[in-house]
Design an enzyme around this catalytic site. Structure first.
Site, PDB file in Angstrom:
ATOM      1  N   GLU A 161      17.362  10.730  20.581  1.00  0.00           N
ATOM      2  CA  GLU A 161      16.065  10.206  21.025  1.00  0.00           C
ATOM      3  C   GLU A 161      15.716   9.281  19.916  1.00  0.00           C
ATOM      4  OE1 GLU A 161      15.237  10.220  24.249  1.00  0.00           O
ATOM      5  OE2 GLU A 161      16.681  11.884  24.827  1.00  0.00           O
ATOM      6  N   CYS A 164       6.867   6.430  19.443  1.00  0.00           N
ATOM      7  CA  CYS A 164       8.295   5.661  19.782  1.00  0.00           C
ATOM      8  C   CYS A 164       8.100   4.782  20.974  1.00  0.00           C
ATOM      9  CB  CYS A 164       9.565   6.875  20.443  1.00  0.00           C
ATOM     10  SG  CYS A 164       9.008   7.908  21.584  1.00  0.00           S
TER      11      CYS A 164
HETATM   12  P1  NAD Z   1      13.881   9.746  10.582  1.00  0.00           P
HETATM   13  O1  NAD Z   1      15.095   9.311  11.106  1.00  0.00           O
HETATM   14  O2  NAD Z   1      13.326   9.348   9.503  1.00  0.00           O
HETATM   15  O3  NAD Z   1      14.007  11.154  10.606  1.00  0.00           O
HETATM   16  C1  NAD Z   1      14.054  12.159  11.661  1.00  0.00           C
HETATM   17  C2  NAD Z   1      14.607  13.457  11.375  1.00  0.00           C
HETATM   18  O4  NAD Z   1      15.904  13.458  10.849  1.00  0.00           O
HETATM   19  C3  NAD Z   1      14.051  14.289  10.213  1.00  0.00           C
HETATM   20  O5  NAD Z   1      13.875  15.523  10.325  1.00  0.00           O
HETATM   21  C4  NAD Z   1      14.930  13.905   8.909  1.00  0.00           C
HETATM   22  O6  NAD Z   1      14.896  14.861   7.819  1.00  0.00           O
HETATM   23  C5  NAD Z   1      16.283  13.933   9.890  1.00  0.00           C
HETATM   24  N1  NAD Z   1      17.371  13.329   8.768  1.00  0.00           N
HETATM   25  C6  NAD Z   1      17.252  12.238   8.324  1.00  0.00           C
HETATM   26  N2  NAD Z   1      18.484  11.737   8.105  1.00  0.00           N
HETATM   27  C7  NAD Z   1      19.340  12.752   8.467  1.00  0.00           C
HETATM   28  C8  NAD Z   1      20.657  12.782   8.369  1.00  0.00           C
HETATM   29  N3  NAD Z   1      21.701  11.853   7.571  1.00  0.00           N
HETATM   30  N4  NAD Z   1      21.373  14.144   9.115  1.00  0.00           N
HETATM   31  C9  NAD Z   1      20.469  14.915   9.840  1.00  0.00           C
HETATM   32  N5  NAD Z   1      19.109  14.759   9.795  1.00  0.00           N
HETATM   33  C10 NAD Z   1      18.679  13.733   9.159  1.00  0.00           C
HETATM   34  O7  NAD Z   1      12.597   9.466  11.651  1.00  0.00           O
HETATM   35  P2  NAD Z   1      11.297   9.732  11.388  1.00  0.00           P
HETATM   36  O8  NAD Z   1      10.585   8.858  10.764  1.00  0.00           O
HETATM   37  O9  NAD Z   1      10.758  11.163  11.022  1.00  0.00           O
HETATM   38  O10 NAD Z   1      10.679   9.476  12.847  1.00  0.00           O
HETATM   39  C11 NAD Z   1      10.065   8.371  13.513  1.00  0.00           C
HETATM   40  C12 NAD Z   1      11.289   7.763  14.381  1.00  0.00           C
HETATM   41  O11 NAD Z   1      11.394   8.429  15.419  1.00  0.00           O
HETATM   42  C13 NAD Z   1      10.858   6.417  14.945  1.00  0.00           C
HETATM   43  O12 NAD Z   1      12.013   5.572  14.864  1.00  0.00           O
HETATM   44  C14 NAD Z   1      10.380   6.682  16.371  1.00  0.00           C
HETATM   45  O13 NAD Z   1      10.610   5.578  17.294  1.00  0.00           O
HETATM   46  C15 NAD Z   1      11.503   7.817  16.368  1.00  0.00           C
HETATM   47  N6  NAD Z   1      10.867   8.563  17.603  1.00  0.00           N
HETATM   48  C16 NAD Z   1      11.487   8.521  18.804  1.00  0.00           C
HETATM   49  C17 NAD Z   1      11.180   9.269  19.968  1.00  0.00           C
HETATM   50  C18 NAD Z   1      11.905   9.111  21.101  1.00  0.00           C
HETATM   51  O14 NAD Z   1      11.647  10.226  22.054  1.00  0.00           O
HETATM   52  N7  NAD Z   1      12.998   8.507  21.585  1.00  0.00           N
HETATM   53  C19 NAD Z   1      10.113  10.232  19.994  1.00  0.00           C
HETATM   54  C20 NAD Z   1       9.518  10.186  18.604  1.00  0.00           C
HETATM   55  C21 NAD Z   1      10.076   9.534  17.329  1.00  0.00           C
END
Ligand code: NAD
Length: 524
Positions: free
Chosen positions: A233, A267
């Site tokens: 997501e 998001c």
């Molecule tokens: P992010 O991608 O920086 O991190 C998300 C999670 O992934 C964190 O827990 C992070 O530690 C982990 N992560 C990072 N790199 C990784 C890797 N290589 N392997 C495994 N895990 C890893 O996102 P964020 O800044 O925490 O959140 C914001 C983003 O999330 C925005 O782009 C937003 O649109 C999206 N989002 C989407 C939805 C949806 O339902 N589509 C909902 C909420 C947020």
């Protein structure tokens, strides 16, 4: 080696209010192994039993609402009421899914096709250990909802919460540990992307990630090495369209809500607005008026005057500022709002924007509503679709059927008419992005079944002589098989008759000769 820790920071003040030790890669592996060992005990329980155990956590969530909303607010900077919205929707999702789970997960009897004497079933079996990786913007809701779905479906879970909101991660861990019947089946690990990567590489049976598009792609790539299925997501750049017959005042009221809710850190935030010429001036006037009413700031009081808190992750400020600069350098005008002290912004309305600007192409994740004037519905839809993302979209018109027809032409997986973002909180509506917004889905029946794989079986006695499938499997029945095929599936009467009549036709000499030739060819 010294262990790394994550500080709990209140983004509104920059003050630290605690810390947690990061989970090491070895501990991550152990957590996955432990959950694999625990899996038979949890998946062996009936859906009703699992829902009953989850009800205990539902009670605790309601009992501890004030502590929970306080921790979420301290670690994100959002108001207590916004934190309560996260809790409210988590509970609603849990309650509604629990009520439906037994029905959704029930084994289904399906047609046995040609095997007339067998009974065939499909079961929805859990994967095993589900890894759930969550973001910081809704650190409670987007951690709890997929964990609850995974558990209801019968998986055990390893959850990695965001490094930006580790206090919420620790609180969730404590909540799960406080239900003795649930504690052995969920592990919460703490850390940054490296810890998340260690989880992905520890061979879980299923991965559910919510985060940015880059992270989703990296995880999908790593998971592909072990063929681990992934639901991702990811980010969005959601369009909102105002048609000429829209209620401009209501549209402004609720599109500003959708653009500035959680300071735009959602998001499904309204990140692009397209207004047809005839409504443009009126809509912009209302939008500025509404945006100017909203205050930003932080208090831990449950009665907060602040609609917007700070930007939670300081790294995001750079992206927001870069989008503003790129847009204004290219001719965009800021009608209201702007940067304040520290991590704060006042809600911004920006006009004279176009698709050459990052503000209209990349996810901003900040409190900005860029508005673009368009000729008509056609142009609005063309521009809405001119995007790498495909999460949600909104269309405003007094004619709801017309709005739905327009929305159906937008490449997004979820649409809402005359509102914004609200569909995220409707438990029965599945949600999942297309294009760069992700794969798979969450929420509703589809979201729960995502945590299962179909397991099929056929039962019956030994093959019965007159079963059509037995006829097909035994040599010497070529003509009979042709006749059955023709009679059952023939598309015209002529075809049905022709295939059936062949059964009674005498064998011609030429047939026999060509069969002998073929036989010789095979023997050679
Ligand atoms: P992010 O991608 O920086 O991190 C998300 C999670 O992934 C964190 O827990 C992070 O530690 C982990 N992560 C990072 N790199 C990784 C890797 N290589 N392997 C495994 N895990 C890893 O996102 P964020 O800044 O925490 O959140 C914001 C983003 O999330 C925005 O782009 C937003 O649109 C999206 N989002 C989407 C939805 C949806 O339902 N589509 C909902 C909420 C947020």
């Amino acid at each position: 080696m010294e262990r790394q820790s994550l500080a709990f920071i209140n983004p509104s003040t920059g003050q630290q209010f605690g810390e947690v030790t990061m989970t090491t890669p070895d501990e991550v592996k152990l957590a996955v192994e432990e959950m694999r060992r625990a899996f038979p005990a949890w998946s062996g329980k009936s859906v009703k039993e699992r829902a009953g155990i989850l009800k205990k956590i539902q009670k605790i969530l309601i009992d501890q609402r004030d502590e929970i909303s306080s921790v979420v607010s301290q670690n994100t900077g959002k108001s207590r009421q916004d934190s309560l919205i996260e809790l409210f929707i988590s509970i609603d999702m849990l309650a509604q899914n629990s009520a439906k789970a037994a029905k959704w997960l029930k084994k289904e009897r399906v047609s046995s096709g040609l095997y007339l004497f067998k009974r065939c079933y499909v079961e929805h079996r859990p994967y095993g250990v589900a890894a759930v990786i969550s973001p910081w913007n809704y650190p409670l809701l987007i951690s709890l909802t997929p964990v609850f779905s995974a558990l209801l479906a019968g998986n055990t879970v390893v959850l990695k919460t965001s490094e930006v909101t580790p206090a919420v991660g620790v609180m969730i861990e404590t909540l799960f540990q406080s239900v003795p019947e649930l504690a052995p089946f969920v592990r919460v690990i703490h850390g940054d992307g490296k810890v998340g990567a260690a989880l992905v590489n520890s061979n879980p049976d299923y991965i559910f990630v919510t985060g940015s598009t880059g992270t989703g792609k990296r995880i999908a790539e790593a998971a592909a090495k072990n063929l681990i299925p992934v639901t991702a997501e990811l980010g969005g750049k959601d369009p909102l369209i105002i048609l000429e017959d829209a209620d401009a005042q209501a549209a402004a009221r609720w599109s500003t809500w959708g653009a500035y809710f959680n300071a735009g850190q959602a998001c499904m935030s309204v990140e692009r607005v397209y207004v047809v010429e005839s409504k443009y001036d009126e809509f912009v006037r209302w939008a500025v008026k509404d945006a100017e009413k909203l205050q930003s700031g932080f208090t831990l009081d449950t009665d907060s005057p602040y609609f917007m808190g700070p930007i939670t992750d300081p790294r995001q400020i750079q992206i927001i500022d870069e989008h503003i600069k790129d847009a204004t350098d290219k001719g965009a005008r800021i009608l209201c709002g702007g940067k304040e002290q520290g991590p704060y912004y006042k809600p911004m309305v920006i006009v004279d924007v176009d698709h050459s600007m990052k503000l209209m192409r990349e996810e901003t994740f900040g409190p900005i509503m860029p508005i673009m004037k368009v000729r008509d519905e056609e142009e609005a839809i063309r521009l809405a679709n001119d995007s790498a993302f495909g999460l949600a979209a909104s269309v405003w018109s007094r004619d709801q059927k017309r709005a739905k027809r327009a929305a159906d032409r937008i490449n997004a997986s979820s649409i809402i008419i005359n509102d914004s973002i609200a569909q995220f909180g409707i438990p029965m509506l599945p949600l999942g992005g297309i294009k760069d917004s992700g794969i798979g889905s969450t929420h509703g029946r589809e979201g729960l079944l995502k945590f299962t794989r179909p397991h099929s079986y056929a039962v019956g006695g030994p093959p019965v002589k007159w079963d059509v499938a037995t006829v097909l499997r035994e040599l010497g029945n070529y003509k009979l098989a042709v006749a059955i095929m023709g009679v059952v599936y023939g598309t015209t009467l002529k075809q049905k008759w022709e295939t059936l009549s062949q059964l009674f036709r005498k064998r011609k000499k030429t047939d026999t000769a060509s069969e002998i030739k073929a036989e010789v060819a095979v023997t050679k």
